[in-house]
Structures are given as C-alpha cells and as structure tokens.
Motif scaffolding. Structure first.
Motif: not given
Ligand code: PMP
Ligand code: GLU
Length: 397
Positions: A344-359
C-alpha cells in the motif's frame, strides 16, 4: 553526538501528517495536487465561534488558563454530555487539552505502566500504537477486515484479553474506516469488559457528529463499567476547528486529577482564546455539525459510487466520519513499466506521483492491504481525484 532517546527512536512519524506534508511540498513545487490525505474538515470555523475568540482577545483572556480548562468550558462540556449523550459528568471529571491527541496522551501516560497490554482493533488511527509505545505499553492488535465492516467480534476480544490487559481503545465512528458499532454491539463489548474489572476503555468519540446512520452511541452509557471508560472528544472535527487545538477527556475524577497533574507539568492549560471559542461551539444548538454532516454524507455517497467503478478498489459503505478505506491488494504485483506496486505504501506513492492525489497507505493504520481517502474536500476535487486515479491505474499491468 546526535542521539535521541530510545523512547523517541522507537516512535514512528505520524504518517497522516507526513503524507499531508509531502503533498504540500509537491504543491509548493507547482504541481496540482489533490490532498485527500489528512483528515480535517474543509469547512471554515463558524462565524459565531470566530467572534467568541475575537471577544476573548478584546476581553484580555491573555493570562494562563487553569490547567484543566476554564470553568465555563468545563461546564459547557458537562452540559453537552448530558444534553446530547444523556451522561452525567461533573466539571471536575473533565480535562481540556491541546487537542484530543493530547487528551489521549494524558490518559495513556497516566494509566499504562511498562509492559501493560493495550488492545487496539485494526485498522486503527495512526497515533494509538505510537502513544502506547510512548507509555511503554504493548499494543495487542486485533485484526478486522472489510467483510466484517472492520468490527471486532466478541470472540476476538475475549481471546485478546490476558492478565496483563490494561486497556482497550475503541473508536466509533472510526478513523480510518468510518465504521460505527451499533448499540447491541457495544452492549456485547461492555459485557466482556464487565467481567474484567482491571480493564479500562478509551472511547474515542471525536467523530460523534459525523454519523450517517443514527444517533451517536457513547460507550460511557453502561453504568456497570462507567468508572473505567474514558471518553475522548473535542471540537476539531465537529466544528471544523482542527487548528484551534481543543480536545477533552471525561473520566472518573481520580483519572482527571492524574491528567491535570501531568498536564500541569507539561503544557499547562490549553490556549485561553481557543477555549473561549470552543465554549461557544459546544454551547451552540448543534445545527453547524448537522449541516456539515449532510455535506459529508453526499460526498460519502459520491465516493462509494465513484470508487466502485474503478477496477481493483473493493469498497464498503462507511457509516460515519469522513474516510473511505478500500481494499486495494488487486494492484500488488502490477507495474506501470517503471515501478512495481508491492504494497500500500508503493500504491500511495504511485498515486501521488502519477495522479497527483495524496492518500494515506493502509500500513499506517495497521491494515496494509488498504488505502485511506479523506473525502473532506470539495465535490469538484473529489470528482477530479477519482478521474485521475481511474486513469493512473490503467497504466498498471
Ligand atoms: N482521534 C482520532 C480518531 C482522530 O482522527 C483525531 C484527528 N486528528 C484525533 C483523535 C485527534 O484530534 P485533535 O485534532 O483534537 O487532536
Ligand atoms: N486525525 C487526522 C487524520 O487521521 C489528522 C491528522 C492527525 O492528527 O494524525 O488524518
């Protein structure tokens, strides 16, 4: 030599605040980030509360406040507990602190001895296990999952109890899952606690006003165990006052006295101005939290609908608070060609970097197959965030 104490070295950083900081940093670099990480209402503090604070400044409430809080605030909380929860707490049983976070810290430091066990149902709010560590206690985590709406069973609770159990921490409505225990479920838990006279219960009720299914049920309603239940609450969530930093505990008098002793040596009384503002909030008629709740319910419905349309997000219907906590292990092992999502850490970083959504990754809450959305954001931001996420996860093969 730069060397922090072992106590501090063992402490993890607050991941909710860390993720929020990361998103602020990216925004400062010019990226259009949607921050659904930190849990705080996006509403503004109501005007009548702001006016009470302005008046307190003009009236020179600029001196140290009494350690447990101003008498009028303690009386307002005592009246609120009677009016809204039908609970009798004298002002002497209430201690006002710098946010519910400090109230929790006080209670844990005042009651937990080295190696005492504290039962913490997971997914849990980030700070519980770290604060237990700070008190030198041991967290005994009970795992729950989305199929059971993230609620513990009586069997699990009974199995977790040992002669060393000092405390149980309940959070309903829950951060991070939005789950709410029903009256009957609370009765069943209270019956277990009744059998163990050495166990205390922290009932974190900070989301009491954000409940989409009914009236708030306080765990302090059970007479037989009342003296061993400590209510934690505050104005951060119900009145959109996160930055004002006012929370409180309501407990047996001897526990309140212990907290006052500790707080007298650590922080003294909470901010005089914020206390006056909180008195106005707590004495008000409840229409402000009710208005916010309507807004949150609409957003909850939007999020449930939007996320259920994205393949890989397994979502339930949260009943309160302003979080949704989908299971996302479907994405583990998938890659966008650059990064492989392992957790889930990788997934959150992926969404932050790719979608620019912070979760916030579920690992922060002891639930590594999940991810937390705080939907305390505008309708437009939520729509945009879900569209960006849907697009980003298409890259994962
Ligand atoms: N408990 C829970 C479950 C929370 O989500 C929060 C939010 N920060 C707190 C306690 C602490 O709230 P406060 O802002 O009053 O410190
Ligand atoms: N309770 C909020 C959250 O979980 C605020 C941040 C914090 O205090 O950890 O995001």
């Amino acid at each position: 030599m730069e060397k922090v104490s072992a106590r501090l070295a063992a402490l993890a950083e607050s991941q909710t605040l860390a993720m929020s900081q990361k998103s602020k940093d990216l925004k400062a670099q010019g990226h259009n980030v949607i921050d659904l990480s930190v849990g705080e209402p996006d509403f503004h503090t109501p005007d009548f509360v702001k006016n009470a604070a302005k008046k307190a400044i003009d009236d020179n409430f600029s001196f140290y406040s009494p350690v447990p809080g101003y008498r009028d605030l303690l009386e307002a909380i005592s009246a609120k507990l009677k009016r809204e929860n039908n609970l009798d707490y004298a002002p002497e049983q209430i201690v006002v602190s710098n946010g519910a976070k400090q109230s929790l810290t006080n209670i844990l430091l005042c009651l937990v001895d080295k190696d005492d066990e504290v039962i913490v149902p997971a997914p849990y709010w980030v700070s519980y296990v770290e604060l237990v560590k700070l008190a030198e206690g041991k967290s005994v985590v009970i795992e729950t999952n989305i199929k059971d709406n993230f609620k513990i069973t009586i069997k699990q609770l009974e199995e977790a109890i040992t002669p060393k159990t000092k405390m149980l921490i309940l959070c309903s409505p829950s951060n991070p899952t939005g789950s709410i225990y029903t009256h009957d479920e609370l009765v069943a838990i209270s019956k277990v606690i009744e059998k163990h006279p050495n166990i205390f219960v922290i009932s974190d009720e900070i989301y009491e006003h954000i409940n989409f299914v009914g009236k708030h049920e306080s765990f302090a309603q059970f007479e037989s165990i009342r003296d061993r239940v400590i209510i934690i609450n505050g104005v951060s969530k119900g009145y959109a006052m996160t930055g004002w930093r006012i929370g409180y505990s309501a407990s047996a008098k001897w526990i309140a006295k212990a907290c006052i002793k500790l707080q007298g040596q650590t922080t003294s009384g909470a901010s005089s101005i914020a206390q006056k503002a909180s008195t106005a909030a707590i004495n008000s008629d409840g229409s402000y939290p009710a208005e916010m709740r309507k807004g949150f319910e609409k957003r909850r419905n939007f999020m449930v609908d939007a996320l259920s349309k994205i393949k890989g997000f397994n979502t339930n219907v949260p009943q309160g608070a302003f979080y949704i906590f989908p299971e996302i292990s479907y994405f583990f092992g998938k890659s966008d060609g650059k990064t492989t999502i392992k957790n889930s850490d990788d997934f959150a970083m992926f969404l932050l970097n790719t979608a620019h959504v912070a979760l916030v990754p579920g690992s922060a809450f002891g639930a590594p197959d999940y991810i937390r959305f705080s939907y305390a954001a505008s309708d437009a931001q939520l729509k945009d965030a879900c569209e960006r996420i849907a697009k980003a996860v298409e890259l994962l093969k």
